[in-house]
Scaffold this active site. Structure first.
Site, PDB file in Angstrom:
ATOM      1  N   TYR A  56       0.842  -1.200   0.000  1.00 13.80           N
ATOM      2  CA  TYR A  56       0.000   0.000   0.000  1.00 13.80           C
ATOM      3  C   TYR A  56       0.876   1.250   0.000  1.00 13.80           C
ATOM      4  CZ  TYR A  56      -3.738  -3.259   1.159  1.00 13.80           C
ATOM      5  OH  TYR A  56      -4.631  -4.301   1.125  1.00 13.80           O
TER       6      TYR A  56
ATOM      7  N   CYS B 110      -6.175  -6.820  -7.104  1.00 12.24           N
ATOM      8  CA  CYS B 110      -6.001  -6.219  -5.776  1.00 12.24           C
ATOM      9  C   CYS B 110      -5.432  -7.221  -4.769  1.00 12.24           C
ATOM     10  CB  CYS B 110      -7.312  -5.640  -5.267  1.00 12.24           C
ATOM     11  SG  CYS B 110      -8.699  -6.773  -5.286  1.00 12.24           S
TER      12      CYS B 110
ATOM     13  N   GLU C 213      -0.563 -18.112  -8.044  1.00 14.45           N
ATOM     14  CA  GLU C 213       0.361 -17.388  -8.919  1.00 14.45           C
ATOM     15  C   GLU C 213       1.820 -17.694  -8.600  1.00 14.45           C
ATOM     16  OE1 GLU C 213      -0.592 -13.236  -9.224  1.00 14.45           O
ATOM     17  OE2 GLU C 213      -2.706 -13.624  -9.638  1.00 14.45           O
TER      18      GLU C 213
END
Length: 181
Positions: free
Chosen positions: A102, A138, A165
């Protein structure tokens, strides 16, 4: 609005996914358990397998088969403020199998908007309101400390997507208190 929104369900390895299309673009992808009601409030909704929704399902099938389909293959139109749109655009640049924080996103947004600084909380709010899960990734955003902070689809879902992933999860941990940033 009085325009029609078409929805369709997709059975993914991680549970049911609801897809929504309006005006020829994808406006929503919500994983089972995610609150989508507010996103579709006031819409006229009809369940229908449109060409775009079928194309989106094919994209998801490739993704879950271990491929890395490009985000640009699908027309996306997530609805939100200019600030949220800018954050969602940045999310689309995070490579498959990679993560960012973030704090890093906040610095990138500040640089792009010409502001001296931007709060990670503000960015976290925008990330958390991403209406097109998985495709706008996200799930690839983590806390600066390695904390796997909030995810609309729930932390187990975020962890499952990152593991899918091939992300090395050893650096990450689940916060003991509260999953929201």
């Amino acid at each position: 609005g009085d325009r029609m929104t078409y929805t369709s369900h997709y059975a993914s390895p991680l549970g049911d996914i609801l897809l929504a299309e309006r005006d020829g673009a994808l406006v929503g992808l919500w994983i089972a358990g995610q609150d989508y009601v507010s996103d579709l409030r006031g819409e006229t909704v009809e369940e229908r397998g449109t060409p775009l929704l079928r194309e989106t399902k094919a994209w998801l099938s490739r993704y879950f088969a271990g491929e890395q389909p490009a985000i640009e293959e699908l027309p996306l139109a997530p609805r939100g403020s200019a600030f949220r749109q800018a954050v969602w655009k940045l999310l689309c640049r995070i490579p498959y199998g990679a993560t960012t924080t973030y704090g890093v996103l906040a610095r990138e947004i500040a640089a792009e908007t010409g502001k001296p600084r931007m709060s990670a909380q503000a960015v976290g709010g925008a990330v958390g309101h991403n209406p097109i899960s998985i495709i706008i990734p996200c799930h690839r955003v983590v806390g600066t400390s390695g904390s796997l902070t909030g995810y609309g689809g729930g932390l187990p879902m975020k962890i499952a997507l990152l593991k899918h992933e091939g992300v090395d999860m050893s650096a990450f941990f689940v916060p003991k208190h509260g999953t929201k940033l």
